[in-house]
Write an enzyme that holds these catalytic residues in place. Sequence first.
Site, short mmCIF file in Angstrom:
data_model
loop_
_atom_site.label_atom_id
_atom_site.label_comp_id
_atom_site.label_asym_id
_atom_site.label_seq_id
_atom_site.Cartn_x
_atom_site.Cartn_y
_atom_site.Cartn_z
N ARG A 80 -19.14 87.42 35.71
CA ARG A 80 -20.43 87.82 35.15
C ARG A 80 -20.73 87.03 33.88
NH1 ARG A 80 -21.27 94.06 34.28
NH2 ARG A 80 -19.94 93.68 32.48
N LYS A 183 -25.85 89.52 30.47
CA LYS A 183 -25.40 90.43 29.41
C LYS A 183 -25.55 89.71 28.06
CE LYS A 183 -22.00 94.13 29.15
NZ LYS A 183 -22.79 95.26 29.68
N GLU A 219 -32.94 100.86 35.43
CA GLU A 219 -31.64 101.41 35.02
C GLU A 219 -31.75 102.33 33.82
OE1 GLU A 219 -28.56 98.60 33.71
OE2 GLU A 219 -30.06 97.02 33.60
C1 PLP Z 1 -22.84 96.26 30.62
C2 PLP Z 1 -24.04 96.91 31.19
C3 PLP Z 1 -23.97 97.82 32.27
C4 PLP Z 1 -22.67 98.33 32.83
O1 PLP Z 1 -21.86 97.36 33.39
P1 PLP Z 1 -20.34 97.67 33.69
O2 PLP Z 1 -19.79 96.38 34.17
O3 PLP Z 1 -20.28 98.72 34.72
O4 PLP Z 1 -19.73 98.13 32.41
C5 PLP Z 1 -25.16 98.32 32.79
N1 PLP Z 1 -26.36 97.97 32.28
C6 PLP Z 1 -26.47 97.12 31.23
C7 PLP Z 1 -27.81 96.78 30.71
C8 PLP Z 1 -25.31 96.56 30.66
O5 PLP Z 1 -25.43 95.72 29.63
#
Ligand code: PLP
Length: 336
Positions: A80, A183, A219
Site C-alpha cells: 500500500r 494514505k 467510509e
Molecule cells: C489507514 C486507513 C484505514 C484503515 O486501514 P487499515 O489498513 O485497516 O488500518 C481506513 N481508512 C482510511 C482513510 C485510512 O487512512
Amino acid sequence: MKKIDWENLPFGYLRTDYNVRCYYRNGKWGEIEVTTDETLNIHMAATCLHYGQEAFEGMKAYRCPDGKIRLFRPEENAKRLQSTCRGIMMPEVPTDLFIEMVKKVVRLNQEFVPTYESGATLYIRPLLIGTGAQVGVKPTNEYLFVIFGTPVGPYFKGGFASNPYAIMRQFDRAAPLGTGTYKVGGNYAASLRANHLAHEKGYASEFYLDCKEKKYVDECGAANFFGIKNDTYITPKSTSILPSITNKSLMQIAEDLGMKVECRPVPEEELATFEEAGACGTAAVISPISRLDDLDEGKSYDFGEKPGPWSTKLYETLRGIQYGTIEDKHGWTMEV
Ligand SMILES: *Cc1c(COP(=O)(O)O)cnc(C)c1O
C-alpha cells in the site's frame, strides 16, 4: 519489561528507545540507520512541508499469549505504501527494506510491546517524506523513510462496544479522482474539521458519502465501512476510499465463516436494510456502529446498541488470528 502502566495507555505518543531511518539519495536507498533521536532535522524548503509529499502507514505489533511478538500482514502495508508512493511521485520503498525496518524497530523496542492481558499493542508508524529543497511544484529527489513505534491502549476499554457516527454532507474527505486511495497526510488535514465537529456533537467519528453525488456510502472517517444483511458482508466500492487491510482481511474471514461477500457501490438508502454495521481498521479491528445520523437530511439508521452476532464473530476471529490463538490458515502473521 518497562515499568509502564499498560492498562491506562491512551492512543497517543509515548517515547520508545529507538527509531529506524533510511535515506533515498542519488536515485537509491541507503543503509538502515538506528537512532534514539526523536527529531528530524530537515530543510525548510523540503517538499513534505510545502507540497504534501508525505505518506504514512499504520500497523501494530502484538504480544501473544504464546510469548511471541507478531505482525499482521506487513507486506500488505509495504504494497500500500508503494501504491501511495506512485500516487504522489515518491520513490517506492522496497518490500524487503520495509519489513526489515519494521522488524528492527520492534526488536529494538521489545520492552515497549505491551502485555497480552492489557489489550494494548505497539503501534508502528512508517513515514515517508520528501526532504529535498524545492520551491517549484515538482517532486524532489531526496526522501527520508522513518519508522517509529509507540505503545497504544486498547481501542475498547470497557469491552467491544457500539458507537454512533455522523453523516456530514458539507464535508468531503477526498475527491473522486483525488488522493483518497492513498494514505497521505493531506486527506487527514481535509478531515480534521469534520472530525472535530462530529466529536463535539458526541459522535465517534464523521462519516462520508461519495462527494460527487452524495448518494453512495464511502467510509467512516479514518476507517472503512461494512454492512451486514442476510448473512452477507457488504462493503462499498468507490474511487476515494482508502483500501483497508483490515477490511480486506474481514472479507476473507467472512467468506471463511460461510458468509457471502459483496464489494460494490452502496446507496445511502440501503443503510436502512442492514442488520449490523461497523467501521474497520487497524486501531479498532471493528468498531460496531450503533446509529448513523444523516445530520443534514434529518435521517437516522439504527443498527442496535450492542454489537451484532456477525460483527462479534468477525472481530473475535480476526483478533484471534492476530494474537496467534486461532489458526492462521492464510499465513497472515509474521513473527518478529
Ligand atoms: C489507514 C486507513 C484505514 C484503515 O486501514 P487499515 O489498513 O485497516 O488500518 C481506513 N481508512 C482510511 C482513510 C485510512 O487512512
